[in-house]
Write an enzyme that holds these catalytic residues in place. Structure first.
Site, PDB file in Angstrom:
ATOM      1  N   GLU A  48     -12.255  21.133 -55.929  1.00  0.00           N
ATOM      2  CA  GLU A  48     -10.849  20.940 -55.558  1.00  0.00           C
ATOM      3  C   GLU A  48     -10.591  21.278 -54.094  1.00  0.00           C
ATOM      4  O   GLU A  48      -9.865  20.570 -53.393  1.00  0.00           O
ATOM      5  CB  GLU A  48      -9.933  21.803 -56.454  1.00  0.00           C
ATOM      6  CG  GLU A  48      -9.943  21.429 -57.924  1.00  0.00           C
ATOM      7  CD  GLU A  48     -11.135  22.005 -58.694  1.00  0.00           C
ATOM      8  OE1 GLU A  48     -11.902  22.805 -58.115  1.00  0.00           O
ATOM      9  OE2 GLU A  48     -11.311  21.650 -59.874  1.00  0.00           O
ATOM     10  N   HIS A  68     -11.340  35.108 -28.503  1.00  0.00           N
ATOM     11  CA  HIS A  68     -12.795  35.249 -28.631  1.00  0.00           C
ATOM     12  C   HIS A  68     -13.476  34.515 -27.465  1.00  0.00           C
ATOM     13  O   HIS A  68     -13.571  33.296 -27.484  1.00  0.00           O
ATOM     14  CB  HIS A  68     -13.285  34.594 -29.922  1.00  0.00           C
ATOM     15  CG  HIS A  68     -12.715  35.169 -31.177  1.00  0.00           C
ATOM     16  ND1 HIS A  68     -13.487  35.764 -32.146  1.00  0.00           N
ATOM     17  CD2 HIS A  68     -11.443  35.225 -31.641  1.00  0.00           C
ATOM     18  CE1 HIS A  68     -12.726  36.155 -33.152  1.00  0.00           C
ATOM     19  NE2 HIS A  68     -11.479  35.840 -32.874  1.00  0.00           N
ATOM     20  N   HIS A 111      -5.165  27.841 -68.351  1.00  0.00           N
ATOM     21  CA  HIS A 111      -4.885  26.484 -67.898  1.00  0.00           C
ATOM     22  C   HIS A 111      -3.391  26.214 -67.726  1.00  0.00           C
ATOM     23  O   HIS A 111      -3.021  25.136 -67.265  1.00  0.00           O
ATOM     24  CB  HIS A 111      -5.476  25.465 -68.881  1.00  0.00           C
ATOM     25  CG  HIS A 111      -6.948  25.263 -68.703  1.00  0.00           C
ATOM     26  ND1 HIS A 111      -7.832  26.318 -68.660  1.00  0.00           N
ATOM     27  CD2 HIS A 111      -7.688  24.141 -68.543  1.00  0.00           C
ATOM     28  CE1 HIS A 111      -9.054  25.850 -68.489  1.00  0.00           C
ATOM     29  NE2 HIS A 111      -8.997  24.527 -68.405  1.00  0.00           N
ATOM     30  N   HIS A 132     -16.378  39.075 -29.880  1.00  0.00           N
ATOM     31  CA  HIS A 132     -15.603  38.472 -30.953  1.00  0.00           C
ATOM     32  C   HIS A 132     -14.116  38.497 -30.713  1.00  0.00           C
ATOM     33  O   HIS A 132     -13.535  37.546 -30.252  1.00  0.00           O
ATOM     34  CB  HIS A 132     -15.942  39.154 -32.281  1.00  0.00           C
ATOM     35  CG  HIS A 132     -17.181  38.605 -32.850  1.00  0.00           C
ATOM     36  ND1 HIS A 132     -18.404  39.148 -32.571  1.00  0.00           N
ATOM     37  CD2 HIS A 132     -17.396  37.545 -33.648  1.00  0.00           C
ATOM     38  CE1 HIS A 132     -19.315  38.437 -33.192  1.00  0.00           C
ATOM     39  NE2 HIS A 132     -18.733  37.459 -33.845  1.00  0.00           N
TER      40      HIS A 132
HETATM   41  C1  LIG Z   1     -11.080  31.797 -43.883  1.00  0.00           C
HETATM   42  C2  LIG Z   1     -11.181  32.776 -42.753  1.00  0.00           C
HETATM   43  N1  LIG Z   1     -11.518  34.048 -43.021  1.00  0.00           N
HETATM   44  C3  LIG Z   1     -11.565  34.953 -42.020  1.00  0.00           C
HETATM   45  C4  LIG Z   1     -11.261  34.612 -40.739  1.00  0.00           C
HETATM   46  C5  LIG Z   1     -11.246  35.660 -39.620  1.00  0.00           C
HETATM   47  N2  LIG Z   1     -12.396  35.430 -38.722  1.00  0.00           N
HETATM   48  C6  LIG Z   1     -12.264  34.823 -37.548  1.00  0.00           C
HETATM   49  S1  LIG Z   1     -13.734  34.575 -36.788  1.00  0.00           S
HETATM   50  C7  LIG Z   1     -14.560  35.324 -38.045  1.00  0.00           C
HETATM   51  C8  LIG Z   1     -16.051  35.418 -38.105  1.00  0.00           C
HETATM   52  C9  LIG Z   1     -16.708  35.217 -36.863  1.00  0.00           C
HETATM   53  O1  LIG Z   1     -18.059  34.966 -37.090  1.00  0.00           O
HETATM   54  P1  LIG Z   1     -18.645  33.523 -36.950  1.00  0.00           P
HETATM   55  O2  LIG Z   1     -17.983  32.598 -37.880  1.00  0.00           O
HETATM   56  O3  LIG Z   1     -20.110  33.630 -37.047  1.00  0.00           O
HETATM   57  O4  LIG Z   1     -18.221  33.084 -35.504  1.00  0.00           O
HETATM   58  P2  LIG Z   1     -18.766  33.670 -34.126  1.00  0.00           P
HETATM   59  O5  LIG Z   1     -18.104  34.954 -33.919  1.00  0.00           O
HETATM   60  O6  LIG Z   1     -20.223  33.775 -34.246  1.00  0.00           O
HETATM   61  O7  LIG Z   1     -18.301  32.656 -33.168  1.00  0.00           O
HETATM   62  C10 LIG Z   1     -13.688  35.775 -39.022  1.00  0.00           C
HETATM   63  C11 LIG Z   1     -14.097  36.495 -40.246  1.00  0.00           C
HETATM   64  C12 LIG Z   1     -10.909  33.262 -40.500  1.00  0.00           C
HETATM   65  N3  LIG Z   1     -10.598  32.825 -39.294  1.00  0.00           N
HETATM   66  N4  LIG Z   1     -10.893  32.370 -41.521  1.00  0.00           N
END
Ligand SMILES: Cc1ncc(C[n+]2csc(CCOP(=O)(O)OP(=O)(O)O)c2C)c(N)n1
Ligand SMILES: [Mg+2]
Length: 684
Positions: A429, A31, A490, A279
């Site tokens: 948790e 990214h 549980h 991205h």
């Molecule tokens: C728990 C989790 N779910 C999904 C992902 C896959 N993932 C990587 S980046 C992203 C989203 C990117 O959007 P944002 O957090 O706004 O970051 P930006 O692209 O704006 O830097 C996702 C869904 C991940 N890394 N971790």
């Protein structure tokens, strides 16, 4: 073509940006857009604010920087490189080698590169924690801030402010959408962690597109509701505005701070609306050239670091950090002479070593046929450990009375009393476990407790404890249908298998009070792995060991508890509360002249670590008739019982009833084990 930048600051920011673009392009994955946008945020933080000595990356009072949005990993790699952070030796001391060479950045995402797809703790100095699963890094940051406050409250003396470091975490929309982040933020607000600063990259975009698709809440308002101070920076390229926000954080002494940064992903790229490219994909050679041109950068240069940039970091962060570090070292020398006891404790904590005599308080439990629940003996062992193990700090997710995790002689960790060692995580948790990781990264030996079934709520963080080799202790009680009336929701069934499935997690399920003590000893000695201490609600007898294997056998993971003359006809194996059941079954079989060996297997992982001859001495290959008994599913057991093996346990969810009725109902009984044993023997 030469680099055109109006100021050294701009030159540095553009260096970070172009390194990130080039790294992603070279790897052909990653990214680039976020590091490009956040370069000024990180630049201003590191050069002017982060108290950090690049020569000694593990200086204990350094400010922490966490890149919670781990997908922007090229940002931290670029920062580590340009700021001149040094590699550390095996004692944790700085060397004269760079932590990340430019070649390492060129090898982003390749095999054996320290620059992994997401920042991995332990791969390079300057990476304070492993991030990538969104929400975890900010949770870790709360744990680090707690550790800073705790160490300060406990060890600082007038004129000796040894511990007062700040913790900065850079996070994205995804981080703040995740529940774990909100749990952690809620605790941080409650605890008034004024040393904690989250910088939120409010760029309005995630992978699927604009955040309007799924995230329209008022984030600053939410954080104010959680007890945070909030600041908004309209343009992160305005370094003065960024600095004003950092100053505001430092001036806020009674709550954590959220700096909301309105950034533009892929800043400078002509194609910034391109959500795909920004991205999960490189910009492409053409777009990189255009972007570099827009930055006034030589279009065809790759991985270019103008020498003025590292020199600038050396002058700013480097000089300030080195001065602060050496002043601290001097203070600590003086502190050692004035407060030798405290200094020794600090030494063990910062070097992450068990202090001498840490286990001196552990006393054996007396024989008791009625016995006690292993959660009760666990509570007693924790209390025996606590006085000699100052690093032991923890609590539960609102279940201390059930999990028995309160330390009697200690006070509560609270906003007015950060020296307290009894923590109250509330019913959070996941937040708890992410915080435990941050505490462990700071040298503490943290523990967190809940019902075993709710490991499902914290599993992502438990997994990271293991990936990072952190000695986090999970105290998990109410470990089977044996909890009784609370019923199937549980009653853990698949949870032993699920925890054992995480590589590196040592799952202990002791069978009596003395096994509990030895499992704790084994777990505490293990400084590179998390432990899941799985404990019962119902009583188990404290065994009379005369004629039986010593409970210290638990430290080998599995051991012969009772044996026969000569080669056994059958081996019975169990863990935890099912050990008394197989003992009872053994009696029945012995009465029928069957030769029985009983093996207690409180920790499979530890047993598997033993040398082959020991394992053979416990489970000889020649004896194929084997029955395992555990009030969970069969998964994991085949390796010990083999294809011909018999298993007495669960294969469905539980039910709501008193425990003894449930054991009858689900046929986890001595008779059942004995019957299986006979079939197993006949089958040979
Ligand atoms: C728990 C989790 N779910 C999904 C992902 C896959 N993932 C990587 S980046 C992203 C989203 C990117 O959007 P944002 O957090 O706004 O970051 P930006 O692209 O704006 O830097 C996702 C869904 C991940 N890394 N971790
Ligand atoms: Mg975003």
């Amino acid at each position: 073509m030469s680099v055109q930048s109006t100021t050294i600051q701009q030159l540095a920011v553009n260096t970070i940006r172009t390194l990130s673009m080039d790294g992603v392009q070279e790897a052909n994955s990653g990214h680039p857009g976020t590091p490009m946008a956040l370069a000024p945020v990180a630049f201003q933080l590191w050069s002017e604010n982060l108290q950090y000595n690049p020569q000694e990356p593990l200086w204990p009072n350094r400010d922490r920087f966490v890149l919670s949005c781990g997908h922007a990993s090229m940002l931290i790699y670029s920062m580590i490189h340009v700021s001149g952070i040094k590699a550390i030796d095996k004692h944790g001391k700085g060397t004269n080698q760079p932590s990340l060479k430019i070649e390492d950045l060129k090898n982003f995402r390749q095999i054996n590169s320290p620059c992994a797809g997401h920042p991995e703790y332990g791969y390079a100095a300057g990476i304070e924690t492993t991030t990538g699963p969104l929400g975890q890094g900010v949770g870790n940051a709360v744990g680090m801030a707690i550790a800073s406050k705790h160490m300060g409250a406990k060890y600082n003396k007038p004129g000796f402010e040894l511990f007062d470091y700040d913790v900065y975490a850079l996070c994205s929309d995804g981080d703040l959408m995740e529940g774990v982040a909100c749990e952690a933020a809620s605790i941080a607000g409650h605890l008034r962690l004024s040393n904690l600063c989250w910088i939120y990259d409010d760029n309005g975009i995630t992978i699927e597109g604009h955040t309007d698709l799924a995230f329209t809440e008022d984030v600053p308002m939410r954080f104010r509701g959680l007890g945070w101070h909030t600041v908004v920076v309209k343009d992160p390229n305005d370094l003065k505005a960024m600095q004003a926000a950092y100053d505001e954080f430092k001036a806020t002494t009674d709550k954590p701070t959220l700096i909301v940064v309105k950034s533009v992903i892929g800043f400078g790229s002509p194609n910034k609306a391109n959500t795909h490219g920004a991205h999960g994909a490189p910009l492409g050679e053409e777009e990189i050239k255009l972007t570099k041109a827009a930055y006034g950068w030589p279009e065809n240069e790759k991985f270019l670091v103008p020498p003025e940039v590292p020199a600038y970091f050396a002058k700013t962060m480097g000089e300030k950090g080195a001065a602060a570090n050496s002043a601290w070292d001097k203070k600590f020398v003086e502190y050692k002479t004035k407060f030798p006891k405290e200094a020794t404790e600090i030494d063990f904590i910062i070097n992450r070593k068990l202090p001498i005599g840490w286990d001196a308080g552990i006393k054996p439990f007396a024989v008791d046929p009625k016995g006690m629940a292993t959660r009760v003996s666990s509570g007693k062992v924790l209390n025996m450990l606590s006085p000699n193990l100052p690093a032991l700090v923890g609590g539960s997710a609102d279940l201390a009375p059930s999990t028995m995790t309160l330390i009697d002689k200690e006070t509560d960790f609270s906003p007015g009393n950060y020296a307290g060692r009894n923590m109250h995580f509330g019913i959070r948790e996941h937040g708890m476990a992410s915080i435990l990781n941050g505490m462990a990264l700071s040298g503490l030996r943290p523990y967190g407790a809940t019902f075993f079934v709710f490991t499902d709520y914290l599993r992502p963080s438990m997994r990271l404890s293991s990936i990072m080799h952190l000695p986090v202790l999970y105290v998990l009680t109410h470990d089977s249908i044996g909890l009784g009336e609370d019923g199937p929701t549980h009653q853990p069934v698949e949870h032993l298998a699920a925890c054992r499935a995480i590589p590196g997690v040592y799952v202990y399920r002791p069978g009596d009070a003395n096994e509990v003590a030895h499992c704790y000893i084994a777990a505490m000695k293990m400084e590179n792995h998390p432990a899941a201490m799985v404990l019962s609600r119902q009583n188990v007898p404290t065994l009379d060991r005369a004629g039986l294997g010593a409970a210290s056998g638990a430290e080998k993971g599995g051991y012969v508890l009772s044996d026969c003359q000569g080669t056994p006809d059958v081996i019975l194996i169990a863990t935890g509360t099912e050990v008394p059941i197989i003992m009872e079954a053994a009696k029945k079989l012995i009465a029928e002249d069957i030769k029985v060996r009983v093996v207690s297997m409180p920790c499979m992982e530890l047993f598997d670590d033993q040398d082959p001859s020991y394992r053979e001495s416990v489970l000889p290959k020649a004896v194929k008739a084997r029955v395992a008994c555990e009030a969970g599913i069969r998964l994991c057991w085949d390796k010990y019982i083999g294809l011909e093996g018999h298993f007495v346990g669960m294969s469905s969810f539980g039910a709501s009833a008193p425990a003894n009725q449930l054991y009858e109902h689900f046929k986890i009984t001595p008779d059942q084990v004995a019957a299986h044993a006979k079939i197993a023997i006949q089958g040979m």
